[in-house]
Design an enzyme around this catalytic site. Structure first.
Site, PDB file in Angstrom:
ATOM      1  N   HIS A 501       0.826  -1.204   0.000  1.00  0.00           N
ATOM      2  CA  HIS A 501       0.000   0.000   0.000  1.00  0.00           C
ATOM      3  C   HIS A 501       0.867   1.264   0.000  1.00  0.00           C
ATOM      4  O   HIS A 501       0.721   2.137  -0.862  1.00  0.00           O
ATOM      5  CB  HIS A 501      -0.910  -0.012   1.234  1.00  0.00           C
ATOM      6  CG  HIS A 501      -1.765   1.206   1.385  1.00  0.00           C
ATOM      7  ND1 HIS A 501      -3.112   1.205   1.152  1.00  0.00           N
ATOM      8  CD2 HIS A 501      -1.466   2.484   1.755  1.00  0.00           C
ATOM      9  CE1 HIS A 501      -3.608   2.406   1.358  1.00  0.00           C
ATOM     10  NE2 HIS A 501      -2.616   3.204   1.740  1.00  0.00           N
ATOM     11  N   GLU A 502       1.743   1.355   0.972  1.00  0.00           N
ATOM     12  CA  GLU A 502       2.541   2.575   1.092  1.00  0.00           C
ATOM     13  C   GLU A 502       3.483   2.760  -0.095  1.00  0.00           C
ATOM     14  O   GLU A 502       3.747   3.888  -0.515  1.00  0.00           O
ATOM     15  CB  GLU A 502       3.317   2.576   2.412  1.00  0.00           C
ATOM     16  CG  GLU A 502       2.437   2.625   3.654  1.00  0.00           C
ATOM     17  CD  GLU A 502       1.430   3.763   3.647  1.00  0.00           C
ATOM     18  OE1 GLU A 502       1.702   4.814   3.037  1.00  0.00           O
ATOM     19  OE2 GLU A 502       0.352   3.599   4.241  1.00  0.00           O
ATOM     20  N   HIS A 505       1.745   4.503  -2.903  1.00  0.00           N
ATOM     21  CA  HIS A 505       1.862   5.963  -2.796  1.00  0.00           C
ATOM     22  C   HIS A 505       3.217   6.431  -3.325  1.00  0.00           C
ATOM     23  O   HIS A 505       3.312   7.437  -4.035  1.00  0.00           O
ATOM     24  CB  HIS A 505       1.745   6.387  -1.333  1.00  0.00           C
ATOM     25  CG  HIS A 505       0.353   6.422  -0.808  1.00  0.00           C
ATOM     26  ND1 HIS A 505      -0.657   7.166  -1.364  1.00  0.00           N
ATOM     27  CD2 HIS A 505      -0.206   5.805   0.271  1.00  0.00           C
ATOM     28  CE1 HIS A 505      -1.770   7.015  -0.662  1.00  0.00           C
ATOM     29  NE2 HIS A 505      -1.519   6.179   0.333  1.00  0.00           N
ATOM     30  N   HIS A 508       3.350   6.594  -7.014  1.00  0.00           N
ATOM     31  CA  HIS A 508       2.614   7.767  -7.477  1.00  0.00           C
ATOM     32  C   HIS A 508       3.517   8.995  -7.441  1.00  0.00           C
ATOM     33  O   HIS A 508       3.459   9.864  -8.329  1.00  0.00           O
ATOM     34  CB  HIS A 508       1.386   7.959  -6.579  1.00  0.00           C
ATOM     35  CG  HIS A 508       0.340   8.857  -7.145  1.00  0.00           C
ATOM     36  ND1 HIS A 508      -0.764   9.263  -6.422  1.00  0.00           N
ATOM     37  CD2 HIS A 508       0.201   9.447  -8.361  1.00  0.00           C
ATOM     38  CE1 HIS A 508      -1.528  10.035  -7.160  1.00  0.00           C
ATOM     39  NE2 HIS A 508      -0.964  10.170  -8.334  1.00  0.00           N
TER      40      HIS A 508
END
Length: 713
Positions: A501-502, A505, A508
């Site tokens: 998940h992290e 980010h 991105h």
């Protein structure tokens, strides 16, 4: 299982906290000299901070000087006698405030991940000044006139698409901030902003202290029955560090439910741990947050009224994908009935297990995870202790998280041990394109500490911008249990999902390809920013990726396929509970932020109880993921009226993943398309349009409902 994490936006600093405090400056201001490590851009690779040179005493004078310099830069722009144009106004603003941005990003990192009393004191003192600094920009009438003139003429200025988007973004930010208010109302707004900022910083530090003080001390091994030997060893080590020799210490994480509740067979210990979590910030001591949150909510209601809105949520959602509180309510309303009904059925199933075992008690919140784990084991024959040996942290990172990124996007990683870090457990990696071109630096800080905020998040130390000639320096912070000395760091599959998940980010941010820092990378709306991160979680269970990292730390053998299948089947188990606790938190958030100036809140607990009852989520065995008094997202970390964003983004990520499944799954071609159409775009286009272009239709909630097990395929 979908997780919730706090993940900061890597936005331009002055969009968060910017320019012009005319009150008395700090006594430390004059101590800012050229010897301050923030005085110049770091000479390390990618302008990475030189942590070996940075001292706690450097921050306050550097922030003060940064505000002072930024104010001068902004004044030069607003007082420019030349006709406003994109270069002398919008682009000039993008170039301003670099000292303040440079120091505050590192200050923000350390106060979240490695704080101390001195930094906390600076944090509380500087917060109102930063709020005033922001107001001095966005409430500057002359500056707004220049921005407005460019906005009005944007169609005739021959601007490229990104520049036009930036002009529109600036105008919207000024308008939202109150640029059109009268001078008298601007003064009122400034006072409210400063008070809110100070209370928010105070809340953050109160909560950190309350969570630390809430750790549960255990006196006998019998009270730890059910916990693995590794977990007990870590608890003993934590106790020893607190000079509690011969005892064990269970630290609290940020959420209501605690990981150890799943394994603890001693019911008294479970209750003790749950109640320590539930009441952490309600002890009528200096760390009690109830008065702070009531006042913050009132301030926000007053601000929204001043700005012409019925409530804070109405004001806050203007620049989000959802746009209005009504749209959020409709969206959540599609989930609550089915989720609540399913979880009530699950509660009956757990109660039946208790009765079969002659438990003699009714299911309580501290029992749910323990008996859900029993049902999960019975249904899927899956034991968490059988799973963890296959998830050694470093192996998951390099052969799972990094491997998936390589397959999808062609990037490679090289560890850097030559760069200074802010804490000994932090690691640094350099990223490269498949052609060898450098991308940026990745710092990972995975183990929990008493001086680290709970949860997990990503942010930038250096942002990407072609205008400023900078490449991204990004960090991930998590709160995994650190193993005892000499032991491997074995993590749960939920922790594996957190890492993916992290890093979603981070991708991105790394793939940002913007000219301007304010709309680069993760500087997007709250209800879009979780889309790339939650989307990246899907690859943790992709067969090719999973096989590459699920390796037993002792035998070096891949996880048996039978166990893999159990994990996949079990991953959808208990989803109604996870969704319901999330919905309860989202509803609490919206309730606090849809009060009006006429509402008088005397008691935070009563308000919370009434809000959950009204939402149909007052389920005794399913508490909200965050109680109001320790809801850091909405009182301290910028998710006010925005916690629904995790579910909204989940709708986007599940729908996008369904596109991958329809087009061949994990392939380099699909990864490149996602990178080109989503990850590299930043905030350069309308985000709804961006998604629709990728998916081929507007967001569809059906994949979310399927993945949550609320409807069949």
């Amino acid at each position: 299982m979908k997780q919730l994490y706090f993940c900061s936006l890597a936005a331009l600093l002055f969009a968060i906290s910017s320019c012009g405090n005319k009150e008395k400056q700090s006594n430390d201001l004059n101590s800012f000299t050229s010897s301050n490590p923030f005085a110049e851009v770091s000479k390390l690779a990618y302008q990475a901070p030189d942590f070996d040179k940075i001292k706690d005493s450097d921050f306050e004078p550097a922030i003060e000087e940064g505000m002072k310099v930024h104010l001068k830069e902004v004044q030069q722009i607003s007082e420019n006698k030349e006709k406003p144009d994109f270069q002398n106004t919008i682009e000039a603003m993008e170039k301003s405030g670099q000292l303040l941005t440079r120091v505050y990003r590192i200050f923000n990192l350390l106060t979240g991940a490695n704080t101390n009393p001195k930094l906390q004191k600076v944090q509380e003192g500087i917060a109102p000044k930063l709020a005033a600094h922001q107001d001095a920009i966005y409430l500057n009438s002359e500056l707004f006139k220049r921005v407005e003139s460019i906005y009005n003429e944007r169609q005739n200025l021959s601007l490229d698409a990104e520049s036009k988007r930036l002009a529109e973004w600036y105008y919207q930010q000024f308008e939202i901030a109150g640029a059109k208010l009268s001078d008298a109302d601007k003064i009122k707004l400034k006072k409210l902003n400063e008070e809110e900022a100070g209370l928010s910083a105070k809340f953050t530090n109160q909560l950190l202290a309350a969570t630390k003080a809430g750790s549960v001390t255990v006196n006998t091994k019998e009270e730890l029955a059910g916990l693995s030997a590794e977990t007990q060893d870590a608890a003993a080590q934590d106790a020893k560090a607190k000079k509690l020799d011969g005892k064990w210490l269970i630290s609290l994480q940020n959420t209501t439910q605690q990981p150890d509740l799943q394994s603890l067979s001693n019911r008294a210990t479970r209750q003790k741990l749950f109640e320590a979590s539930w009441n952490r910030a309600e002890k009528s001591d200096s760390n009690d947050t109830r008065s702070a949150i009531i006042r913050i909510a009132k301030i926000r209601a007053n601000k929204s009224a001043l700005l012409g809105f019925k409530n804070y949520a109405g004001w806050k959602l203007q620049d989000q994908m959802a746009k209005t509180p009504e749209a959020v309510s409709t969206f959540l309303g599609k989930l609550v009935p089915a989720s609540a009904a399913k979880v009530k059925g699950d509660a009956k199933e757990l109660q039946a297990v208790i009765d079969q075992q002659n438990g003699g008690f009714n299911l309580q919140p501290w029992d749910w995870d323990y008996y859900a784990e029993q049902v999960r084991k019975a249904k899927f024959n899956l034991d968490e202790n059988d799973v963890k040996p296959y998830f050694e942290l470093n192996n998951v990172l390099q052969n799972g998280v990094f491997y998936a990124a390589n397959l999808l996007y062609g990037i490679t990683f090289k560890e850097r041990t030559d760069l200074p870090v802010y804490q000994k457990d932090v690691r640094v990696f350099e990223l490269f394109e498949k052609n060898g071109q450098s991308i940026g630096l990745f710092y990972c800080d995975y183990f929990k500490r008493d001086n680290k905020s709970g949860g997990a998040w990503m942010d930038n130390m250096v942002g990407q911008s072609k205008l400023l000639g900078t490449k991204p320096v990004i960090y991930n912070v998590c709160n995994f249990t650190k193993p005892a000395a000499g032991q491997p760091a074995l993590i749960s599959f939920d922790d594996v999902s957190t890492m993916f998940h992290e890093f979603g980010h981070a991708l991105h941010g790394f793939f940002a390809n913007q000219q301007y820092p304010s709309i680069s990378g993760t500087s997007v709306s709250r209800d879009f920013v979780e889309f790339p991160s939650q989307f990246n979680e899907h690859w943790s269970l992709d067969p090719k990726v999973f096989k590459n990292y699920a390796i037993h730390y002792k035998t070096k053998k891949s996880m048996p396929q039978a166990l893999v299948e159990k994990i996949k089947k079990a991953s959808v188990f208990n989803q109604a509970y996870a969704l319901t606790e999330l919905l309860a938190a989202a509803k609490l958030d919206m309730s606090w932020h849809t009060i009006t100036t006429k509402d008088s809140i005397k008691n935070a607990d009563q308000f919370e109880t009434a809000a959950l009852h009204q939402a149909g989520l007052d389920l005794p065995q399913v508490p909200p993921r965050y109680r109001s008094t320790y809801f850091l997202h909405i009182w301290g970390n910028g998710y006010a009226a925005g916690y629904y964003a995790y579910l909204w983004s989940e709708m986007l990520d599940d729908d996008a993943y369904s596109w991958f499944n329809e087009h061949g799954g994990l392939t380099a071609a699909n990864g490149q398309r996602f990178r080109d159409m989503i990850l590299s775009k930043g905030n350069t286009e309308d985000l709804g349009t961006l998604f629709t272009k990728f998916r081929g239709h507007s967001p569809n909630i059906k994949p979310l409902l399927i993945n949550r097990g609320l409807i069949g395929k």
